[in-house]
Write a protein that holds these residues in place. Sequence first.
Motif, PDB file in Angstrom:
ATOM      1  N   ASN A  69      50.111  -0.983 -60.730  1.00  0.00           N
ATOM      2  CA  ASN A  69      50.888  -0.325 -59.683  1.00  0.00           C
ATOM      3  C   ASN A  69      50.039   0.516 -58.754  1.00  0.00           C
ATOM      4  N   LEU A  70      48.971   1.083 -59.273  1.00  0.00           N
ATOM      5  CA  LEU A  70      48.113   1.937 -58.453  1.00  0.00           C
ATOM      6  C   LEU A  70      47.114   1.060 -57.708  1.00  0.00           C
ATOM      7  N   ARG A  71      47.578   0.558 -56.560  1.00  0.00           N
ATOM      8  CA  ARG A  71      46.749  -0.315 -55.738  1.00  0.00           C
ATOM      9  C   ARG A  71      47.270  -0.282 -54.307  1.00  0.00           C
ATOM     10  N   ASP A  72      46.393  -0.604 -53.400  1.00  0.00           N
ATOM     11  CA  ASP A  72      46.756  -0.761 -51.994  1.00  0.00           C
ATOM     12  C   ASP A  72      46.326  -2.157 -51.587  1.00  0.00           C
ATOM     13  N   ASP A  73      47.290  -3.017 -51.274  1.00  0.00           N
ATOM     14  CA  ASP A  73      47.009  -4.415 -50.955  1.00  0.00           C
ATOM     15  C   ASP A  73      47.680  -4.827 -49.668  1.00  0.00           C
ATOM     16  N   ASP A  74      46.893  -5.308 -48.739  1.00  0.00           N
ATOM     17  CA  ASP A  74      47.457  -5.867 -47.519  1.00  0.00           C
ATOM     18  C   ASP A  74      48.111  -7.217 -47.785  1.00  0.00           C
ATOM     19  N   ASP A  75      47.529  -7.996 -48.705  1.00  0.00           N
ATOM     20  CA  ASP A  75      48.032  -9.343 -48.965  1.00  0.00           C
ATOM     21  C   ASP A  75      49.451  -9.347 -49.519  1.00  0.00           C
ATOM     22  N   SER A  76      49.768  -8.402 -50.400  1.00  0.00           N
ATOM     23  CA  SER A  76      51.095  -8.391 -51.011  1.00  0.00           C
ATOM     24  C   SER A  76      52.016  -7.361 -50.361  1.00  0.00           C
ATOM     25  N   PHE A  77      51.533  -6.689 -49.300  1.00  0.00           N
ATOM     26  CA  PHE A  77      52.315  -5.684 -48.584  1.00  0.00           C
ATOM     27  C   PHE A  77      52.738  -4.544 -49.499  1.00  0.00           C
ATOM     28  N   TYR A  78      51.898  -4.221 -50.466  1.00  0.00           N
ATOM     29  CA  TYR A  78      52.185  -3.170 -51.435  1.00  0.00           C
ATOM     30  C   TYR A  78      51.148  -2.076 -51.248  1.00  0.00           C
ATOM     31  N   SER A  79      51.604  -0.838 -51.177  1.00  0.00           N
ATOM     32  CA  SER A  79      50.663   0.264 -50.993  1.00  0.00           C
ATOM     33  C   SER A  79      51.222   1.545 -51.580  1.00  0.00           C
ATOM     34  N   THR A  80      50.359   2.302 -52.218  1.00  0.00           N
ATOM     35  CA  THR A  80      50.751   3.619 -52.714  1.00  0.00           C
ATOM     36  C   THR A  80      50.850   4.629 -51.575  1.00  0.00           C
ATOM     37  N   GLU A  81      50.320   4.284 -50.414  1.00  0.00           N
ATOM     38  CA  GLU A  81      50.301   5.212 -49.284  1.00  0.00           C
ATOM     39  C   GLU A  81      51.690   5.696 -48.897  1.00  0.00           C
ATOM     40  N   HIS A  82      52.693   4.860 -49.090  1.00  0.00           N
ATOM     41  CA  HIS A  82      54.044   5.189 -48.651  1.00  0.00           C
ATOM     42  C   HIS A  82      54.908   5.730 -49.781  1.00  0.00           C
ATOM     43  N   MET A  83      54.320   5.961 -50.951  1.00  0.00           N
ATOM     44  CA  MET A  83      55.066   6.507 -52.082  1.00  0.00           C
ATOM     45  C   MET A  83      55.158   8.021 -51.969  1.00  0.00           C
ATOM     46  N   SER A  84      56.300   8.549 -52.404  1.00  0.00           N
ATOM     47  CA  SER A  84      56.411  10.004 -52.523  1.00  0.00           C
ATOM     48  C   SER A  84      55.575  10.431 -53.731  1.00  0.00           C
ATOM     49  N   ASP A  85      55.390  11.724 -53.889  1.00  0.00           N
ATOM     50  CA  ASP A  85      54.637  12.209 -55.048  1.00  0.00           C
ATOM     51  C   ASP A  85      55.311  11.800 -56.353  1.00  0.00           C
ATOM     52  N   ASP A  86      56.652  11.878 -56.396  1.00  0.00           N
ATOM     53  CA  ASP A  86      57.377  11.481 -57.612  1.00  0.00           C
ATOM     54  C   ASP A  86      57.204   9.988 -57.896  1.00  0.00           C
ATOM     55  N   GLU A  87      57.279   9.162 -56.856  1.00  0.00           N
ATOM     56  CA  GLU A  87      57.085   7.725 -57.033  1.00  0.00           C
ATOM     57  C   GLU A  87      55.666   7.415 -57.497  1.00  0.00           C
ATOM     58  N   LEU A  88      54.707   8.139 -56.991  1.00  0.00           N
ATOM     59  CA  LEU A  88      53.319   7.933 -57.389  1.00  0.00           C
ATOM     60  C   LEU A  88      53.112   8.328 -58.853  1.00  0.00           C
ATOM     61  N   GLN A  89      53.748   9.410 -59.287  1.00  0.00           N
ATOM     62  CA  GLN A  89      53.672   9.803 -60.695  1.00  0.00           C
ATOM     63  C   GLN A  89      54.308   8.734 -61.583  1.00  0.00           C
ATOM     64  N   ALA A  90      55.455   8.193 -61.164  1.00  0.00           N
ATOM     65  CA  ALA A  90      56.110   7.134 -61.940  1.00  0.00           C
ATOM     66  C   ALA A  90      55.237   5.887 -61.991  1.00  0.00           C
ATOM     67  N   ALA A  91      54.550   5.566 -60.896  1.00  0.00           N
ATOM     68  CA  ALA A  91      53.649   4.405 -60.872  1.00  0.00           C
ATOM     69  C   ALA A  91      52.484   4.611 -61.833  1.00  0.00           C
ATOM     70  N   ALA A  92      51.966   5.827 -61.907  1.00  0.00           N
ATOM     71  CA  ALA A  92      50.873   6.123 -62.836  1.00  0.00           C
ATOM     72  C   ALA A  92      51.340   5.958 -64.278  1.00  0.00           C
ATOM     73  N   VAL A  93      52.529   6.464 -64.580  1.00  0.00           N
ATOM     74  CA  VAL A  93      53.071   6.324 -65.937  1.00  0.00           C
ATOM     75  C   VAL A  93      53.343   4.855 -66.236  1.00  0.00           C
ATOM     76  N   GLU A  94      53.832   4.105 -65.249  1.00  0.00           N
ATOM     77  CA  GLU A  94      54.069   2.681 -65.474  1.00  0.00           C
ATOM     78  C   GLU A  94      52.769   1.944 -65.774  1.00  0.00           C
ATOM     79  N   ASP A  95      51.678   2.320 -65.115  1.00  0.00           N
ATOM     80  CA  ASP A  95      50.389   1.697 -65.439  1.00  0.00           C
ATOM     81  C   ASP A  95      49.969   2.032 -66.869  1.00  0.00           C
ATOM     82  N   LEU A  96      50.241   3.235 -67.316  1.00  0.00           N
ATOM     83  CA  LEU A  96      49.955   3.586 -68.714  1.00  0.00           C
ATOM     84  C   LEU A  96      50.841   2.774 -69.665  1.00  0.00           C
ATOM     85  N   LEU A  97      52.080   2.539 -69.269  1.00  0.00           N
ATOM     86  CA  LEU A  97      52.974   1.682 -70.064  1.00  0.00           C
ATOM     87  C   LEU A  97      52.462   0.240 -70.067  1.00  0.00           C
ATOM     88  N   ASN A  98      51.913  -0.210 -68.942  1.00  0.00           N
ATOM     89  CA  ASN A  98      51.329  -1.555 -68.885  1.00  0.00           C
ATOM     90  C   ASN A  98      50.219  -1.706 -69.919  1.00  0.00           C
TER      91      ASN A  98
END
Length: 150
Positions: A34-63
């Motif tokens: 989840n913690l990635r910035d990709d032009d190819d998949s149109f996915y970026s952490t740049e547009h996440m709120s702080d709470d969303e970014l924290q959830a993404a970090a926890v999800e990577d730990l769950l991964n």
Amino acid sequence: MKDVDIKALAAALKERADQIETADDVINERLCWNLRDDDDSFYSTEHMSDDELQAAAVEDLLNVVQHRMEGKEVGGDIEHFLRFLTGASKERARAAFEADFVKSLVVVLPNGHIELNPEHMQDAMDFAGVWIEGWEPLTTEAVYYANPKF
């Protein structure tokens, strides 16, 4: 914003996921994290709120937990989790790992690796909105009622 064929993108992602077999595949495949910035998949952490970014970090730990359950040895230190980010995104993600709630869920091993504390797995899954198959809730009782009439 570009027009995206979501069905084709989802099919391509599923096909790539089916090809991932080894820990090295998981570690090197950006789409596994989840913690990635990709032009190819149109996915970026740049547009996440702080709470969303924290959830993404926890999800990577769950991964990491999920992949280890599958026999793949993955995980690492903070830099490992930030490897697909640069600049401001990297610093914001670093701050997400330092947030009080996220820190309360993790342990740092002597080798510097960050892992979820097994005692807080349910909290981590609830926070990230991801449930790992095979984990059972701590209670069979309802934990939260939004409206008792429903």
